[in-house]
Design an enzyme around this catalytic site. Structure first.
Site, short mmCIF file in Angstrom:
data_model
loop_
_atom_site.label_atom_id
_atom_site.label_comp_id
_atom_site.label_asym_id
_atom_site.label_seq_id
_atom_site.Cartn_x
_atom_site.Cartn_y
_atom_site.Cartn_z
N SER A 1 0.83 -1.20 0.00
CA SER A 1 0.00 0.00 0.00
C SER A 1 0.87 1.26 0.00
O SER A 1 1.68 1.45 -0.91
CB SER A 1 -0.95 -0.04 1.20
N ASP B 1 -10.44 -3.68 -3.88
CA ASP B 1 -9.48 -2.64 -3.56
C ASP B 1 -9.70 -1.44 -4.48
O ASP B 1 -9.60 -1.58 -5.71
CB ASP B 1 -8.06 -3.19 -3.73
N HIS C 1 -7.91 -5.01 0.05
CA HIS C 1 -6.79 -4.15 0.40
C HIS C 1 -6.53 -4.27 1.90
O HIS C 1 -7.45 -4.26 2.70
CB HIS C 1 -7.12 -2.70 0.05
#
Length: 250
Positions: free
Chosen positions: A89, A185, A215
């Site tokens: 991320s 996501d 995610h």
């Protein structure tokens, strides 16, 4: 620090969390599993968080820490003198930015980015709409985190080329890379597009998509099937014998 084998590269891992949350503890399970399965030593690095510390604090901290690790490889956990920059991320974003800053550093053996953010959220990504409310992290949360880190910097500000590499940034010398994305996501298409950019630049990129994952899976799902799949994919890629010039991958 997670100790591995002397014939493997050192993994320098930067945790995710939107540049706002996350720590060495939140990613301990994933880093430990990644080191154990791949056989690589791994060092997990921390950095200052927004909104108290805004751009480029996290990127500066991680670049400085990575340089220190590289300069001290022989004094740390077992490794073969090479290193891989990795993260998930926001950490994947930082890993990519650090890789770009250290492209010509001797010993660079690759970049591992798990559902990375590489573009500002104003970019037209279909997944931002498609998965605005699905998965573990809604799109509105991602926008808030981005704004918290960037503060009043406009999306078109040239300084953001460092965090969101665009046309002014050459990817021609980017090293061997693995990008993993998750279906549920909002930034699913972000990682996929970056993989395409690397491929078009002639880079050695492997792209894997987790069709049922959300995610944040590496730090928020525990020992789930998707967590294990991500560990397995990353470990297999890391465990492949690495040389400074690797064969082209698809």
């Amino acid at each position: 620090m997670y100790h591995g084998n002397a014939d493997k590269p050192m993994v320098i891992y930067t945790h995710g969390g939107g540049w706002v949350v996350g720590s060495l503890d939140t990613h301990d399970r994933f880093c430990r599993a990644l080191s154990q399965q791949s056989g690589c030593s791994l060092i997990s690095i921390d950095y200052r968080l927004a909104p108290e510390y805004q751009f480029p604090a996290a990127h500066d901290d991680s670049l400085e820490a990575s340089r220190w690790v590289i300069d001290n490889l022989t004094n740390l956990a077992p490794n073969n003198g090479m290193f891989i920059l990795a993260g998930d991320s926001a950490g994947g974003n930082i890993a990519i930015a650090t890789t770009l800053a250290l492209t010509h550093q001797y010993g660079m053996a690759g970049c591992l980015a798990i559902y990375p953010a590489t573009q500002h959220y104003i970019t037209d990504l279909p997944s931002y709409t498609e998965h605005a409310k699905s998965g573990l992290v809604p799109a509105r949360n991602m926008r808030w985190c981005c704004d918290a880190y960037l503060g009043n910097i406009a999306p078109a500000d040239p300084s953001l080329e460092r965090i969101f590499p665009g046309r002014r940034t050459s990817l021609n010398n980017f090293p061997r890379t693995l990008i993993i994305t998750a279906e549920k996501d909002p930034i699913r298409d972000d990682g996929a597009r970056f993989a395409v950019r690397l491929h078009r630049a002639g880079c050695k990129v492997m792209y894997k998509h987790l069709e049922t994952a959300s995610h944040g899976l590496v730090c928020s799902e525990g020992d789930s099937g998707d967590f294990q799949r991500a560990v397995s994919l990353a470990s297999q890629w890391l465990a492949t014998p690495l040389i400074l010039k690797s064969p082209q991958e698809d």
